[in-house]
Enzyme design. Structure first.
Site: not given
Length: 593
Positions: A34, A36, A176, A181
């Site tokens: 994942d 960001e 998040h 995540d």
């Protein structure tokens, strides 16, 4: 067609590849990742601010990876509020030039998993390309895409990660942040896999191609594939009365047939077919070429209603240059042993008519259909008055002059299409200069129909003239496949066993091969499709001709040398469409006023 009897297990049985067998999910190492980021598009300048990943296999945690990434730009305030990652937090973090190689090393050899994978993988690929770093050949699994095929609206309102985490009782709540995540995505992945396991999805390939459109009734029939081998061959779906519904071919019979019940088959008619099917019969073949040929023959034999192609190889047309006092061109449906010249076969009467028109545009032979006496005495037709026919009907030409034109036409059909090409090209150029582009397009299509037919006839005739061609090729597994072709028909196929005497094997294969009787015309011993499949195999790189009985040659000045231009024009017509609309283009011809 016959195949050599194997005296020991083949590598298809003892050393099959992962792609043929399917990779069991319990043996796969997944790297769930994942990211960001500062925005939604790497192309638009958005940067990665955090990478989190979890490595798992068989439900066991193998390792975790987490790093903040310095984006070298301000993180927008609304992104900072959403992720909790501030400018201060990333000020001392490594740049993507250091973080990406570390992640790729962690993920090496894994199947990448992400929720909405195009986003995360797209960012990673973008920065790998910017760094000049080759992207590893990862298999990629998207849990969002998979969930949309498995989870119903009654269970959860949407397929967001937060919603699925609740549905599957994830041990980590997504917030998040990349690692949290990724951990939640692991639980979602395991929940999806557990649910699909009960539906017969046990391999990565089945998981990647699973479709919710495959009904429960279809999945219950997956046992029909259990008796099939992991080998190349042909499969036949049959109904309760043993009528053949569908014929297909595959390099791996069992894996392909299972996909109809558990995975990728989403065509409506195939779902209907599977619903009717009560039995699947597999025919193992020595080689993939033998499987392709058997498929064509079985489709022609059974004419299964769910096969859309190759069902009626007998429904073809040929152009025939007749043998009579005043020869003419005629469309016929079969080749006779009458010493006439033939062009074809054509799968479409419409295309055959275009080729006839191209020949009539270039050779002024008669176009009337009745049989003329050696000394006819009739009134001339309109074509004769226009100078487009030598008009033997009213005595405007003698037999010698007419025969000379027919001889030129014979040469055009057999080995030298230059006269038709030159004549039609000049006519197209004149029409184009006059801006009569629609008329020029008509002549272009006629010429293309003739060129393709002539090239096909010359290639097929060259092969069918040979009483026997024996050829071999080293396949990807290192073994040598051998095929015996007689008059354009596959007569035998086999694979030389390891350690066997190659010459002795070929002699035995030839001795056991089907006896093939030649006939008239370009493809009398096999369908045109079968001979073309064989030709494509013979033209592959690495083919070795073991033995050729006869002369397998094509004319140097034949039609094949003109194909490249017409194929390029056809492809350009397909691709010159705005907005990436790649639909087939149909040329509409309107009458010239």
């Amino acid at each position: 067609m016959s195949s050599a009897v194997r005296t020991e297990p083949s590598r298809w049985e003892t050393q099959r590849s992962f792609d043929e067998l399917g990779r069991p999910l319990r043996d796969i190492t997944f790297c769930v990742v994942d990211l960001e980021t500062t925005g939604g598009s790497a192309e638009a300048g958005s940067m990665i601010t955090e990478i989190g990943a979890v490595k798992v296999r068989g439900g066991e945690l193998l390792g975790e990876f987490q790093t903040l990434v310095n984006p070298r730009s301000e993180i927008p305030a609304f992104i900072a509020v959403l992720t909790g990652i501030s400018n201060t937090m990333v000020s001392d973090a490594p740049a993507i030039e250091s973080a990406l190689p570390a992640f790729l090393e962690f993920a090496q050899g894994c199947v990448l998993v992400a929720h909405n994978a195009p986003f995360d993988v797209g960012f990673l690929k973008h920065f790998a390309e910017r760094q000049g770093r080759p992207w590893p050949s990862f298999d990629v699994l998207d849990t969002a895409k998979l969930a949309r095929r498995v989870v119903t609206r009654d269970e959860t309102p949407n397929c967001k990660l937060s919603s699925l985490a609740v549905l599957f009782n994830a041990s980590t709540t997504p917030n998040h942040r990349a690692l949290a995540d990724a951990r939640a995505t692991v639980d979602v992945l395991h929940g999806l896999m557990e649910r699909l396991g009960g539906l017969g999805v046990h391999t990565l390939e089945e998981l990647q191609t699973f479709s919710g459109r495959v009904t429960t009734a279809q999945r219950r029939k997956r046992h029909l594939a259990e008796g099939l081998p992991h080998a190349p061959g042909v499969y036949l779906f049959e109904d309760e009365r043993r009528r053949v519904l569908y014929v297909g071919t595959s390099r791996d019979l069992r894996t392909r047939v299972r996909s109809y019940f558990t995975a990728s088959e989403t065509r409506t008619r195939m779902g209907e077919m599977v619903g009717i099917a009560e039995r699947v019969t597999g025919i193992e073949c020595a080689t993939t070429l033998e499987a392709q040929v058997r498929e064509l023959r079985l489709i022609a034999q059974h004419k299964p209603r769910y096969n859309r192609r190759s069902r009626f190889p007998e429904k073809v047309h040929f152009i025939k240059l007749t043998r009579e006092p005043w020869p003419r061109l005629a469309l016929v449906k079969r080749v006779l042993d009458d010493d006439a010249d033939y062009l074809g076969p054509f799968s479409s009467k419409k295309v055959a008519e275009k080729a006839v028109q191209a020949l009539h545009d270039s050779f002024p032979i008669r176009q009337c259909s009745e049989r003329l006496a050696r000394r006819p005495s009739k009134s001339p037709c309109v074509l004769a008055e226009m100078g487009r026919c030598l008009s033997p009907c009213d005595g405007s030409t003698d037999e010698a002059a007419y025969a000379e034109v027919v001889a030129q036409l014979q040469q055009t059909l057999s080995n030298r299409p230059d006269r038709v090409v030159a004549s039609m090209t000049a006519r197209m150029a004149t029409l184009a200069d006059d801006e009569r582009f629609e008329e020029a397009g008509v002549h272009r299509d006629r010429l293309a129909a003739f060129i393709r037919a002539a090239a096909r006839t010359q290639r097929l005739s060259a092969l069918t003239r040979c009483p026997e061609v024996v050829a071999s090729r080293r396949e990807n597994d290192g073994r040598w496949s051998v095929h015996v072709v007689r008059h354009g028909r596959l007569a035998a196929a086999g694979v030389i066993p390891p350690g066997a005497n190659a010459h002795q094997f070929v002699d035995q294969l030839k001795a056991s091969a089907e006896t093939v009787t030649p006939g008239p015309g370009p493809t009398p011993a096999a369908s045109a499709e079968e001979s073309e499949v064989i030709l494509r195999w013979l033209e592959k790189p690495g083919i070795r001709l073991v033995d050729v009985d006869g002369e397998w040659t094509c004319p140097v000045a034949g039609a094949s040398r003109h194909l490249a231009v017409h194929d390029a024009v056809n492809e350009s017509r397909k691709t010159l469409v705005p907005f990436d609309d790649r639909r087939e283009i149909t040329t509409v011809h309107q009458p010239v006023r």
